[in-house]
Design a protein around this motif. Structure first.
Motif, short mmCIF file in Angstrom:
data_model
loop_
_atom_site.label_atom_id
_atom_site.label_comp_id
_atom_site.label_asym_id
_atom_site.label_seq_id
_atom_site.Cartn_x
_atom_site.Cartn_y
_atom_site.Cartn_z
N PRO A 1 15.62 46.29 99.53
CA PRO A 1 15.46 47.48 98.70
C PRO A 1 16.08 47.39 97.31
N ASP A 2 17.00 46.45 97.09
CA ASP A 2 17.65 46.32 95.78
C ASP A 2 16.91 45.42 94.80
N VAL A 3 15.78 44.83 95.23
CA VAL A 3 15.01 43.95 94.34
C VAL A 3 13.54 44.35 94.36
N ASP A 4 12.86 44.04 93.26
CA ASP A 4 11.44 44.39 93.14
C ASP A 4 10.50 43.22 93.37
N THR A 5 11.00 42.00 93.17
CA THR A 5 10.16 40.82 93.27
C THR A 5 10.92 39.71 93.98
N ALA A 6 10.17 38.70 94.39
CA ALA A 6 10.79 37.52 94.98
C ALA A 6 11.59 36.77 93.92
N CYS A 7 12.60 36.06 94.33
CA CYS A 7 13.40 35.26 93.42
C CYS A 7 12.50 34.19 92.79
N PRO A 8 12.69 33.90 91.51
CA PRO A 8 11.87 32.87 90.87
C PRO A 8 12.13 31.47 91.44
N HIS A 9 13.19 31.31 92.22
CA HIS A 9 13.53 30.01 92.80
C HIS A 9 13.11 29.88 94.26
N LEU A 10 12.33 30.85 94.76
CA LEU A 10 11.85 30.81 96.14
C LEU A 10 10.71 29.79 96.24
N VAL A 11 10.81 28.93 97.26
CA VAL A 11 9.80 27.89 97.47
C VAL A 11 9.39 27.92 98.94
#
Length: 90
Positions: A19-29
């Protein structure tokens, strides 16, 4: 890559489902994708494949360090330079 101990590493923060983030982390693989670290990638693929078979769920790794998120969560470690380390450390 070095890691930082955190209070509560939560994969949902990386995946963008917390709930504290809107998008996936840019470092997610994706767990079967490479990060350019040959030995780390081979080990991570083996681990994520085993976790996918055991859980029936897709697994992910961190592009910064190449580690499966399940391992980072289990050890409460975040890679140095993680852009969301403050959320993992709450």
């Amino acid at each position: 890559m070095s890691k930082t101990r955190v209070d509560d590493f939560d994969q949902a923060i990386c995946r963008g489902t917390h709930p504290d983030v809107d998008t996936a982390c840019p470092h997610l693989v994706a767990g079967q994708d490479g990060t350019g670290r040959a030995v780390v990638d081979r080990l991570a693929r083996l681990e994520t494949r085993a976790l996918e078979v055991a859980t029936g769920e897709e697994q992910f790794t961190c592009e910064r360090c190449g580690c499966p998120l399940a391992n980072l969560e289990g050890m409460n470690l975040a890679p140095d330079g993680c852009p969301r380390v403050h959320l993992h450390d709450e």
